[in-house]
Design a protein around this motif. Sequence first.
Motif, PDB file in Angstrom:
ATOM      1  N   ARG A  79       1.168   9.937  -5.020  1.00  0.00           N
ATOM      2  CA  ARG A  79       1.696  11.266  -4.665  1.00  0.00           C
ATOM      3  C   ARG A  79       2.533  11.843  -5.808  1.00  0.00           C
ATOM      4  O   ARG A  79       2.467  13.043  -6.084  1.00  0.00           O
ATOM      5  CB  ARG A  79       2.501  11.188  -3.375  1.00  0.00           C
TER       6      ARG A  79
ATOM      7  N   GLY B 274      -7.610   2.016   6.450  1.00  0.00           N
ATOM      8  CA  GLY B 274      -6.774   3.178   6.758  1.00  0.00           C
ATOM      9  C   GLY B 274      -6.071   3.716   5.522  1.00  0.00           C
ATOM     10  O   GLY B 274      -5.985   4.937   5.313  1.00  0.00           O
ATOM     11  N   TYR B 275      -5.578   2.816   4.683  1.00  0.00           N
ATOM     12  CA  TYR B 275      -4.912   3.252   3.460  1.00  0.00           C
ATOM     13  C   TYR B 275      -5.895   3.821   2.446  1.00  0.00           C
ATOM     14  O   TYR B 275      -5.558   4.753   1.711  1.00  0.00           O
ATOM     15  CB  TYR B 275      -4.067   2.128   2.863  1.00  0.00           C
TER      16      TYR B 275
ATOM     17  N   GLU C 120      -8.446   5.549   3.278  1.00  0.00           N
ATOM     18  CA  GLU C 120      -8.651   6.906   3.797  1.00  0.00           C
ATOM     19  C   GLU C 120      -7.514   7.829   3.376  1.00  0.00           C
ATOM     20  O   GLU C 120      -7.740   8.990   3.033  1.00  0.00           O
ATOM     21  CB  GLU C 120      -8.779   6.888   5.327  1.00  0.00           C
ATOM     22  N   LYS C 121      -6.296   7.309   3.391  1.00  0.00           N
ATOM     23  CA  LYS C 121      -5.144   8.119   2.959  1.00  0.00           C
ATOM     24  C   LYS C 121      -5.257   8.459   1.478  1.00  0.00           C
ATOM     25  O   LYS C 121      -4.944   9.584   1.067  1.00  0.00           O
ATOM     26  CB  LYS C 121      -3.834   7.385   3.240  1.00  0.00           C
TER      27      LYS C 121
ATOM     28  N   LEU D  11       0.692   4.328  -2.634  1.00  0.00           N
ATOM     29  CA  LEU D  11       0.398   5.709  -2.261  1.00  0.00           C
ATOM     30  C   LEU D  11       1.529   6.647  -2.675  1.00  0.00           C
ATOM     31  O   LEU D  11       1.276   7.796  -3.058  1.00  0.00           O
ATOM     32  CB  LEU D  11       0.121   5.811  -0.760  1.00  0.00           C
TER      33      LEU D  11
ATOM     34  N   ALA E  51      -7.751  11.151   1.083  1.00  0.00           N
ATOM     35  CA  ALA E  51      -7.200  12.423   1.549  1.00  0.00           C
ATOM     36  C   ALA E  51      -6.272  13.048   0.500  1.00  0.00           C
ATOM     37  O   ALA E  51      -6.257  14.277   0.337  1.00  0.00           O
ATOM     38  CB  ALA E  51      -6.458  12.216   2.870  1.00  0.00           C
ATOM     39  N   ILE E  52      -5.510  12.227  -0.207  1.00  0.00           N
ATOM     40  CA  ILE E  52      -4.633  12.750  -1.263  1.00  0.00           C
ATOM     41  C   ILE E  52      -5.472  13.397  -2.363  1.00  0.00           C
ATOM     42  O   ILE E  52      -5.175  14.508  -2.822  1.00  0.00           O
ATOM     43  CB  ILE E  52      -3.737  11.628  -1.847  1.00  0.00           C
TER      44      ILE E  52
ATOM     45  N   TRP F 294       0.826  -1.208   0.000  1.00  0.00           N
ATOM     46  CA  TRP F 294       0.000   0.000   0.000  1.00  0.00           C
ATOM     47  C   TRP F 294       0.861   1.259   0.000  1.00  0.00           C
ATOM     48  O   TRP F 294       0.556   2.228  -0.702  1.00  0.00           O
ATOM     49  CB  TRP F 294      -0.931   0.008   1.217  1.00  0.00           C
ATOM     50  N   GLN F 295       1.927   1.281   0.793  1.00  0.00           N
ATOM     51  CA  GLN F 295       2.775   2.471   0.869  1.00  0.00           C
ATOM     52  C   GLN F 295       3.428   2.760  -0.477  1.00  0.00           C
ATOM     53  O   GLN F 295       3.531   3.921  -0.880  1.00  0.00           O
ATOM     54  CB  GLN F 295       3.814   2.316   1.972  1.00  0.00           C
TER      55      GLN F 295
END
Length: 185
Positions: A71, A123-124, A126-127, A67, A130-131, A63-64
């Motif tokens: 970005r 949670g991811y 949601e991130k 994301l 948010a982006i 996931w990171q």
Amino acid sequence: MSRVIENPKQLILSKAKEILYNQGYHKLNMRALSKACDIALGTIYNYYPTKKDLVVEMMTDYWQDYLESVREIVNSNTDIYTKLNNVFKELEVFIKNFRQYWLTPELYGNQEYVEGGLQKEYGYMEKLIAIIEEVLKKEAADKNVQIKLGARETANFIIMNFITIVQTPLFRYESFELFLKEILK
């Protein structure tokens, strides 16, 4: 004399991913991982006391990485529709790979994984929302665009529709973009 392993945690994660991707969840165990890493079994357990901890950490890495790519896309010097289209394309690849490696019955059917993994997955999500929300706010400020639903609700709408389009390709992205252009007037 014991040898020094630089970044053992990353080595363990890397080899665990190789085993998962190439051999499947059933072949991923601490002994096989110890052998693949050429390190002591106890070292594996020092970093990951259970297989669940290891799998959740691997999913977190996955996931990171995704994301981070999102970005990079949203920070590019392109218009909002190009950014959103590129985020959609990246999400399409992400979901197809996620489905192949992370939604297998042997893994997803495991209650421990579901308890730890789904919570992190939300949670991811949601991130990610948010982006997209920040992109929308910037677009509204820079171009005096009115976001009729509000930035948060619109970001949620966009991501949920992206996921739906990927999973049920009865509706084309290009058609969805027409809706976006109406919402972002």
